[in-house]
Design a protein around this motif. Structure first.
Motif, PDB file in Angstrom:
ATOM      1  N   ASP A  96       1.145  -1.162  -0.046  1.00 23.29           N
ATOM      2  CA  ASP A  96       0.220   0.214  -0.260  1.00 23.29           C
ATOM      3  C   ASP A  96       0.660   1.002  -0.565  1.00 23.29           C
ATOM      4  O   ASP A  96       0.414   1.887   0.338  1.00 23.29           O
ATOM      5  CB  ASP A  96      -0.767  -0.551   0.873  1.00 23.29           C
ATOM      6  CG  ASP A  96      -1.679  -1.539   1.378  1.00 23.29           C
ATOM      7  OD1 ASP A  96      -1.866  -1.449   0.154  1.00 23.29           O
ATOM      8  OD2 ASP A  96      -1.832  -1.771   2.674  1.00 23.29           O
ATOM      9  N   LEU A  97       1.896   1.385  -1.483  1.00 28.73           N
ATOM     10  CA  LEU A  97       2.703   2.072  -1.014  1.00 28.73           C
ATOM     11  C   LEU A  97       2.005   3.472  -1.582  1.00 28.73           C
ATOM     12  O   LEU A  97       1.852   3.583  -2.766  1.00 28.73           O
ATOM     13  CB  LEU A  97       4.328   1.579  -1.643  1.00 28.73           C
ATOM     14  CG  LEU A  97       5.577   2.800  -1.298  1.00 28.73           C
ATOM     15  CD1 LEU A  97       5.244   2.666   0.293  1.00 28.73           C
ATOM     16  CD2 LEU A  97       5.901   2.217  -1.839  1.00 28.73           C
ATOM     17  N   ASP A  98       2.138   4.480  -0.831  1.00 34.04           N
ATOM     18  CA  ASP A  98       1.945   6.116  -1.286  1.00 34.04           C
ATOM     19  C   ASP A  98       2.910   7.103  -1.611  1.00 34.04           C
ATOM     20  O   ASP A  98       3.915   7.083  -0.646  1.00 34.04           O
ATOM     21  CB  ASP A  98       1.057   6.631  -0.699  1.00 34.04           C
ATOM     22  CG  ASP A  98      -0.629   6.155  -1.173  1.00 34.04           C
ATOM     23  OD1 ASP A  98      -0.888   5.374  -1.676  1.00 34.04           O
ATOM     24  OD2 ASP A  98      -1.513   6.616   0.248  1.00 34.04           O
ATOM     25  N   LYS A  99       3.504   7.363  -2.777  1.00 37.25           N
ATOM     26  CA  LYS A  99       4.525   8.981  -2.765  1.00 37.25           C
ATOM     27  C   LYS A  99       3.572   9.930  -3.137  1.00 37.25           C
ATOM     28  O   LYS A  99       3.173  10.074  -4.247  1.00 37.25           O
ATOM     29  CB  LYS A  99       5.590   7.997  -3.292  1.00 37.25           C
ATOM     30  CG  LYS A  99       6.858   9.196  -3.270  1.00 37.25           C
ATOM     31  CD  LYS A  99       6.989   9.856  -1.270  1.00 37.25           C
ATOM     32  CE  LYS A  99       8.063   9.895  -1.397  1.00 37.25           C
ATOM     33  NZ  LYS A  99       8.488  10.909  -0.898  1.00 37.25           N
ATOM     34  N   LYS A 100       3.371  10.799  -2.307  1.00 35.18           N
ATOM     35  CA  LYS A 100       2.571  11.839  -2.292  1.00 35.18           C
ATOM     36  C   LYS A 100       4.477  13.552  -3.134  1.00 35.18           C
ATOM     37  O   LYS A 100       5.389  13.112  -1.805  1.00 35.18           O
ATOM     38  CB  LYS A 100       2.147  12.635  -2.525  1.00 35.18           C
ATOM     39  CG  LYS A 100       0.919  12.277  -1.882  1.00 35.18           C
ATOM     40  CD  LYS A 100      -0.397  12.892  -1.469  1.00 35.18           C
ATOM     41  CE  LYS A 100      -1.397  12.268  -1.225  1.00 35.18           C
ATOM     42  NZ  LYS A 100      -1.749  11.028  -1.092  1.00 35.18           N
ATOM     43  N   TYR A 101       4.498  14.404  -3.649  1.00 31.70           N
ATOM     44  CA  TYR A 101       4.985  15.209  -3.458  1.00 31.70           C
ATOM     45  C   TYR A 101       4.772  16.638  -3.623  1.00 31.70           C
ATOM     46  O   TYR A 101       2.796  16.660  -3.943  1.00 31.70           O
ATOM     47  CB  TYR A 101       5.962  15.349  -5.039  1.00 31.70           C
ATOM     48  CG  TYR A 101       7.087  14.258  -4.927  1.00 31.70           C
ATOM     49  CD1 TYR A 101       8.428  13.964  -3.665  1.00 31.70           C
ATOM     50  CD2 TYR A 101       7.383  13.212  -6.223  1.00 31.70           C
ATOM     51  CE1 TYR A 101       8.800  13.073  -3.805  1.00 31.70           C
ATOM     52  CE2 TYR A 101       8.618  12.346  -6.241  1.00 31.70           C
ATOM     53  CZ  TYR A 101       9.039  12.081  -5.483  1.00 31.70           C
ATOM     54  OH  TYR A 101      10.204  11.803  -4.746  1.00 31.70           O
ATOM     55  N   TYR A 102       4.502  17.444  -3.076  1.00 32.45           N
ATOM     56  CA  TYR A 102       4.386  18.453  -2.419  1.00 32.45           C
ATOM     57  C   TYR A 102       5.243  19.791  -3.460  1.00 32.45           C
ATOM     58  O   TYR A 102       6.022  20.112  -3.283  1.00 32.45           O
ATOM     59  CB  TYR A 102       3.513  19.187  -1.803  1.00 32.45           C
ATOM     60  CG  TYR A 102       3.073  18.533  -0.916  1.00 32.45           C
ATOM     61  CD1 TYR A 102       1.471  18.244  -0.676  1.00 32.45           C
ATOM     62  CD2 TYR A 102       4.425  16.449  -0.392  1.00 32.45           C
ATOM     63  CE1 TYR A 102       1.095  17.044   0.251  1.00 32.45           C
ATOM     64  CE2 TYR A 102       3.008  15.843   0.429  1.00 32.45           C
ATOM     65  CZ  TYR A 102       1.813  15.933   0.482  1.00 32.45           C
ATOM     66  OH  TYR A 102       0.539  15.160   1.236  1.00 32.45           O
TER      67      TYR A 102
END
Ligand SMILES: Nc1ncnc2c1ncn2[C@@H]1O[C@H](COP(=O)(O)OP(=O)(O)O)[C@@H](O)[C@H]1O
Ligand SMILES: [Mg+2]
Lengths: 379, 239
Positions: free
Chosen positions: B17-23
């Motif tokens: 369940d890997l999430d990666k968000k960049y802001y």
């Protein structure tokens, strides 16, 4: 040190820049060493000035004379063991560059005041027996290769003409580490030969019975000659000698200010250089971290590099000063103790390392904080 | 939800369940959304997908170079989120070899010194280090180039040195980000073949991001990453 080759390889990356940075450290430490030497030389007189001796000079200026008649009047003051006097002759031996102090002394009283000057009784008696006699310090005799019996001509600058002296003795200080480079001859010979200034002396040296009573004696002497045509200024010999240095400006303050400015400049320059050189290899540092080098390890590499530069530069600078001092006093007698002590080398080296550490630390911390992914994005 | 084919604890890479968000300012970039991945020991997986689809991001997360927004990553049973920066560095040194598109060699160090770098972090003696470096360089076929600097090597040779550096500590997992991306066809084939050999002969687990269609020839399976979702291609060799 298995990481040394990495540090060395980094230094070779921009050879010219590395050489310049090492050069800045060498220059700064050379200056530090030289200032230390000069500071030591300036204050060395004070180190051996007897605390029980007072100097009485003309209030107007050291070079103004005082009447000979003051001798008896000073002697009458309570608490004084002995009084003697001297006259600055200012003679030149062959060449003005050969400067050394040459001073007329009163043979009757001199040794009782300067009991820390050592000379064989036989030589002293020969000096007393020869009107043109002179006794010279051991350092001075060595400097010009003089021996007892030599005839020394001095060209007068205050009282013109060539004055001839016979060396009758060689003296040294009781504490042999102190300089002995003065030339003493007889006041009565000067008095007889000089065309003007007769009946005056340069300054009086007073030996007090109890050094703790010095302050009272100082005011007693100066009080006695107040409102006379020749007012006096009396102080301890130590104050006088450091005061002499103070006349040229507050040497120590100048030395510290110059040194501080140099080191702050050095810090800014090398800090900037290190920062640039670290920024240039952001990507490489990120690679090292990727391979598993820890943050502290990367910091260590950067700081070591800076330490190596500062250490090498510092040693070069200090070695140059040492070499310079081995050549002897370049002023021909003005700085009699011209010597860089081992403690100063140690202190200088530590200062260099400290500078290197500070210069490398901030870029090092940036390298440490560097996030691998950010660095790779930037490439 | 793809590639949950590893049974029990025997998979070497386990991503959940890997999430990666960049802001970026107010903008949120959802690079990975609920990615799952299981990899068995010795497996060779190729990741493909359009540029900007998050392949590098995924590889960096698996290699412990970056932190996920959510989800967990296990490598050989170790949960990466639970490791400190220092422990992560040690973990990378021991278990992971990295290979990049632009080789990422240190230009001021020779081929030998570059390969030796990861060994400096171990307690090996100088003699042992020499032996390991020589072995690694022999495996990549570059014994004669030890004293050369990166600038004196061709692209293919530089990449081989980089591979030697990645395998010198004998890690279990090799992460390759477009290793042939900067090489011509022929040289690239040689590198792919070498990576294939490392997987088959030396049992390395290889995760490789690539645009190279010929990767199919060496990989056991090919995964597509698109809009943050991993999809398995039908059969290797179809692309
Ligand atoms: N540090 C970052 N900050 C902002 N956006 C990023 C950062 N890293 C990657 N991205 C964005 O995430 C997306 C995926 O990047 P990446 O994983 O490099 O893709 P790929 O390797 O598949 O080309 C891209 O749109 C990229 O611009
Ligand atoms: Mg990428």
């Amino acid at each position: 040190m298995k990481y040394l080759h990495i540090i060395l390889a980094n230094l070779k990356r921009k050879k010219f820049r590395t050489i310049l940075t090492i050069g800045s450290f060498a220059a700064a430490l050379f200056l530090f060493g030289l200032l230390t030497v000069i500071d030591k030389a300036m204050n060395s007189g004070a180190d051996f000035a007897g605390a029980d001796r007072l100097l009485v000079i003309n209030k107007v200026s050291l070079i103004m004379p005082l009447p000979y008649a003051y001798l008896e009047r000073i002697r009458q003051i309570e608490g004084i063991e002995e009084v003697t006097f001297s006259v600055w002759f200012g003679g030149v031996y062959q060449d003005p560059k050969n400067f050394f102090p040459n001073i007329a002394i009163d043979t009757g009283t001199y040794r009782r005041v300067y009991s820390d000057i050592v000379i064989a009784d036989g030589q002293w008696n020969d000096f007393l027996a020869d009107r043109q006699g002179a006794i010279v310090g051991q350092d001075l005799a060595k400097r010009f290769g003089w021996k007892i019996g030599d005839r020394i001509p001095l060209e007068g600058t205050i009282w013109p003409g060539v004055w001839e002296f016979n060396i009758r003795g060689i003296w040294e200080m009781e504490d042999k580490s102190l300089p002995s480079s003065d030339f003493y001859f007889r006041y009565d010979y000067l008095e007889e030969q000089r065309p003007w200034g007769k009946g005056t002396v340069g300054w009086y040296i007073v030996k007090v019975t109890d050094p703790s009573a010095g302050a009272g004696i100082v005011s007693a002497i100066d009080g006695r000659f107040e409102n006379s045509p020749y007012e006096t200024k009396t102080d301890t010999e130590k104050v006088f000698l450091t005061g002499f240095a103070n006349q040229i400006g507050n040497i120590r303050l100048i030395i510290i200010s110059v040194g501080a400015v140099v080191f702050i400049t050095l810090l800014l320059v090398t800090g900037n250089t290190m920062a640039i050189s670290v920024r240039e290899r952001t990507g490489e540092l990120a690679v090292l971290k990727t391979l598993g080098f820890s943050d502290a390890g990367v910091l260590g590499l950067v700081v070591s590099e800076s330490l190596l530069i500062s250490g090498i530069g510092g040693l070069i600078g200090l070695a140059l000063v040492k070499l310079f001092t081995l050549g002897g006093d370049p002023t021909g007698g003005f700085l009699q103790v011209f010597y860089l002590p081992p403690e100063a080398i140690g202190v200088g080296f530590l200062i260099a390392l400290l500078m290197g550490f500070v210069a490398g630390f901030i870029p090092g911390v940036n390298a440490m904080r560097l996030r691998i992914v950010t660095a790779f994005r930037r490439i | 939800m793809v590639r949950l084919d590893c049974r029990g604890e025997d998979c070497i890479v386990k991503v959940r369940d890997l999430d990666k968000k960049y802001y970026r300012g107010n903008e949120v970039i959802d690079v990975l959304r609920g990615t799952n991945l299981d990899v068995s020991p010795g497996e060779f997986i190729a990741f493909m997908g359009p540029s900007g689809s998050g392949k590098t991001t995924l590889l960096n997360l698996v290699g412990g170079l970056d932190e996920p927004t959510a989800g967990t990553i296990f490598i050989g049973g170790e949960e990466l989120n639970k490791l400190s920066r220092r422990e992560l560095a040690r973990f990378r040194a021991r278990y992971i070899g990295f290979i990049f598109q632009l080789y990422n060699l240190i230009p001021v160090l020779t081929a030998y010194q570059n390969v030796q770098l990861p060994l400096l972090l171990t307690s090996l003696s100088k003699k042992e280090r020499i032996k390991h470096v020589e072995t690694a360089l022999a495996i990549v076929g570059l014994t004669g180039r030890m004293k050369h600097f990166p600038s004196q090597l061709s692209g293919g040779e530089a990449q081989r040195v980089a591979i030697a550096r990645a395998i010198v500590t004998d890690p279990v997992l090799l992460l390759c980000d477009e290793p042939t991306g900067d090489l011509d066809r022929e040289t690239g084939d040689g590198i792919l073949e070498l990576l294939g050999r490392l997987s088959k002969e030396f049992g390395k687990t290889v995760l490789m991001v690539t645009h190279d269609a010929r990767a199919a020839a060496v990989a056991d399976s090919i995964l597509h990453l698109d809009k943050g979702i991993l999809v398995e291609a039908q059969e290797p060799g179809v692309f």
